[in-house]
Design a protein around this motif. Structure first.
Motif, PDB file in Angstrom:
ATOM      1  N   SER A  46       0.866  -1.177   0.000  1.00  0.00           N
ATOM      2  CA  SER A  46       0.000   0.000   0.000  1.00  0.00           C
ATOM      3  C   SER A  46       0.900   1.223   0.000  1.00  0.00           C
ATOM      4  O   SER A  46       2.117   1.112  -0.036  1.00  0.00           O
ATOM      5  N   GLY A  47       0.269   2.386   0.054  1.00  0.00           N
ATOM      6  CA  GLY A  47       1.046   3.607   0.225  1.00  0.00           C
ATOM      7  C   GLY A  47       1.096   4.502  -0.987  1.00  0.00           C
ATOM      8  O   GLY A  47       1.766   5.533  -0.962  1.00  0.00           O
ATOM      9  N   ALA A  48       0.374   4.133  -2.077  1.00  0.00           N
ATOM     10  CA  ALA A  48       0.418   5.000  -3.261  1.00  0.00           C
ATOM     11  C   ALA A  48      -0.191   6.364  -2.946  1.00  0.00           C
ATOM     12  O   ALA A  48       0.402   7.407  -3.243  1.00  0.00           O
ATOM     13  N   VAL A  49      -1.370   6.335  -2.341  1.00  0.00           N
ATOM     14  CA  VAL A  49      -2.027   7.607  -2.028  1.00  0.00           C
ATOM     15  C   VAL A  49      -1.240   8.316  -0.931  1.00  0.00           C
ATOM     16  O   VAL A  49      -0.838   9.482  -1.073  1.00  0.00           O
ATOM     17  N   ASN A 132      -0.053  -3.626  -6.304  1.00  0.00           N
ATOM     18  CA  ASN A 132      -0.946  -2.686  -5.614  1.00  0.00           C
ATOM     19  C   ASN A 132      -2.225  -2.611  -6.432  1.00  0.00           C
ATOM     20  O   ASN A 132      -2.292  -3.121  -7.564  1.00  0.00           O
ATOM     21  N   ASP A 135      -4.796   2.301  -8.287  1.00  0.00           N
ATOM     22  CA  ASP A 135      -5.512   3.400  -7.637  1.00  0.00           C
ATOM     23  C   ASP A 135      -5.721   4.612  -8.542  1.00  0.00           C
ATOM     24  O   ASP A 135      -6.692   5.344  -8.378  1.00  0.00           O
ATOM     25  N   ASP A 146      -8.803  -1.901  -0.432  1.00  0.00           N
ATOM     26  CA  ASP A 146      -8.181  -2.539   0.726  1.00  0.00           C
ATOM     27  C   ASP A 146      -7.227  -3.633   0.261  1.00  0.00           C
ATOM     28  O   ASP A 146      -7.617  -4.587  -0.383  1.00  0.00           O
ATOM     29  N   ASN A 147      -5.966  -3.400   0.542  1.00  0.00           N
ATOM     30  CA  ASN A 147      -4.944  -4.296   0.016  1.00  0.00           C
ATOM     31  C   ASN A 147      -4.846  -5.621   0.762  1.00  0.00           C
ATOM     32  O   ASN A 147      -4.219  -6.554   0.268  1.00  0.00           O
ATOM     33  N   SER A 209      -6.078   1.922   5.339  1.00  0.00           N
ATOM     34  CA  SER A 209      -7.519   1.734   5.352  1.00  0.00           C
ATOM     35  C   SER A 209      -7.860   0.346   5.877  1.00  0.00           C
ATOM     36  O   SER A 209      -8.988  -0.080   5.823  1.00  0.00           O
TER      37      SER A 209
HETATM   38  N1  GLU Z   1      -4.040   0.904  -2.589  1.00  0.00           N
HETATM   39  C1  GLU Z   1      -3.989   1.882  -1.522  1.00  0.00           C
HETATM   40  C2  GLU Z   1      -2.703   2.682  -1.618  1.00  0.00           C
HETATM   41  O1  GLU Z   1      -1.721   2.212  -2.130  1.00  0.00           O
HETATM   42  C3  GLU Z   1      -4.002   1.276  -0.158  1.00  0.00           C
HETATM   43  C4  GLU Z   1      -5.162   0.438   0.208  1.00  0.00           C
HETATM   44  C5  GLU Z   1      -4.971  -0.041   1.658  1.00  0.00           C
HETATM   45  O2  GLU Z   1      -4.556   0.759   2.495  1.00  0.00           O
HETATM   46  O3  GLU Z   1      -5.237  -1.206   1.920  1.00  0.00           O
HETATM   47  O4  GLU Z   1      -2.673   3.798  -1.132  1.00  0.00           O
END
Ligand code: GLU
Length: 364
Positions: A46-49, A132, A135, A146-147, A209
């Motif tokens: 996770s962590g893209a956003v 991922n 997103d 939700d990853n 999340s």
């Molecule tokens: N795909 C989202 C991201 O990379 C995260 C989803 C999650 O927190 O599970 O920001």
């Protein structure tokens, strides 16, 4: 063995929101060690956003809420993340390969096989797949968000032996350890049941999340895929190795079932929300529960919700308990119209089944 290792936003970004290089370096060191020991590892990150926000100066009070901006932010954060994984793996002479998935990739069999084929080819080539959600292009209607669940579905996809969910606590506790000093670690779960789901109601951390409820939901999917799950702390030294070795105390271990649902049934049972409910009589309930039977109009006694063709529905018996879930071949209004009719009484142009056996899963 094949292990899918998922790491959450709070573990890959630091307190200022930037990509936490040292956390990713640690994880990649562990991936390299697992590879050296003969295992295959797929990382779900996770962590893209989260990591895109500070790059664009949109962190803190300026955090945007609208989907469009968050998608744009994800495009930026995702490339920062990948650059960091690439560098950290290169230090071990390993190469990263980015895979961005969407729900359809798990829902449509052709896409599913396609995704599997690419990921397995990456492994054959010695590449570490870094997965991922897509997103930047996923909108709220069609995203997982939700990853944990994505990682569990990936574990099914590649027929993994192990799912490791790395988080900011040591595993599932009897109460929220941040609030309750008496909370103790639950070391083993044989069956994810409602009692446990009640314990794990706590939300995730601010950046991510997930939270424990989503970890348990993922562990349930993994369990019904025949995959063992370990929920453990991302900061624990050698957590990946210990999870692979089954070392005691590594975190919360969720046991696999010996029955493995097919990808399609797994998807129907756990990955999509139901848009309505179909009530059936006792005869239909018993026939369906035995397995291999379609739900026919004759057995239907009532309909709730407004669903369309191909939407997921829950099936309840006369006791009101949900015992099956499936994809409806009829819209809700049509199901209501044909409830109780024999197949030869159905109007022309309507599907012969309410839910076909192929799309119907008796809930574990
Ligand atoms: N795909 C989202 C991201 O990379 C995260 C989803 C999650 O927190 O599970 O920001």
């Amino acid at each position: 063995m094949i292990a899918v290792v998922k790491i959450g936003t709070s573990s890959v970004t630091d307190e200022t929101g930037w990509v936490d290089r040292s956390a990713i370096t640690k994880l990649c060191g562990e991936v390299a060690a697992a590879r050296a020991a003969g295992h295959q590892v797929i990382v779900v990150t996770s962590g893209a956003v989260g990591s895109g926000l500070p790059v664009l100066g949109l962190d803190g009070d300026r955090r945007p809420r609208d989907a469009r901006t968050l998608q744009a932010v994800a495009a930026v954060g995702q490339s920062h993340l990948m650059a960091t994984y690439g560098e950290a793996l290169a230090a071990h002479d390993l190469v990263a390969g980015q895979i961005l998935v969407a729900p359809l990739d798990f829902r449509e069999r052709s896409q599913y096989l396609h995704a599997r084929s690419t990921v397995l080819r990456l492994l054959e080539l010695g590449v570490v797949p870094i997965v991922n959600e897509n997103d930047a292009l996923a909108d709220d209607e069609i995203r997982f968000g939700d990853n944990d669940r994505i990682a569990a579905l990936m574990a099914h996809l590649v027929d993994a032996d192990l799912l490791v969910l790395l988080t900011d606590t040591a595993g599932l506790h009897t109460a929220d350890p941040r609030l309750d000093a008496q909370a103790s670690l639950i070391e083993e779960i044989r069956e994810v049941d409602q009692v446990l789901e009640g314990v794990a109601t706590g939300p995730g951390t601010v950046g991510g999340s997930g939270g424990m409820a989503s970890k348990l939901a993922a562990a349930k999917i993994a369990s019904w895929s025949g995959v063992r799950t370990v929920i453990g702390a991302a900061t624990r030294p050698d957590v990946v190795r210990d999870a692979i070795d089954g070392a005691p105390g590594v975190g919360t271990v969720v046991r696999p079932h010996d029955r493995r649902l097919t990808a399609r049934k797994l998807w129907i049972a756990f990955a999509i929300g139901a848009s309505g409910t179909i009530a059936v009589d006792d005869g239909a309930r018993r026939a369906i529960a035995r397995g291999g039977t379609s739900l026919l109009a004759a057995g239907v006694t009532g309909v709730r919700g407004s669903f369309d063709v191909d939407d997921a529905v829950e099936v309840i018996g006369p006791d009101g308990v949900v015992f099956a879930k499936g994809l409806s071949r009829m819209a809700a209004a049509d199901v209501a119209d044909v409830a109780g009719l024999r197949s030869d009484e159905l109007p022309d142009g309507l599907a012969r089944y309410v839910v076909h056996a192929d799309d119907l899963v008796v809930l574990p």
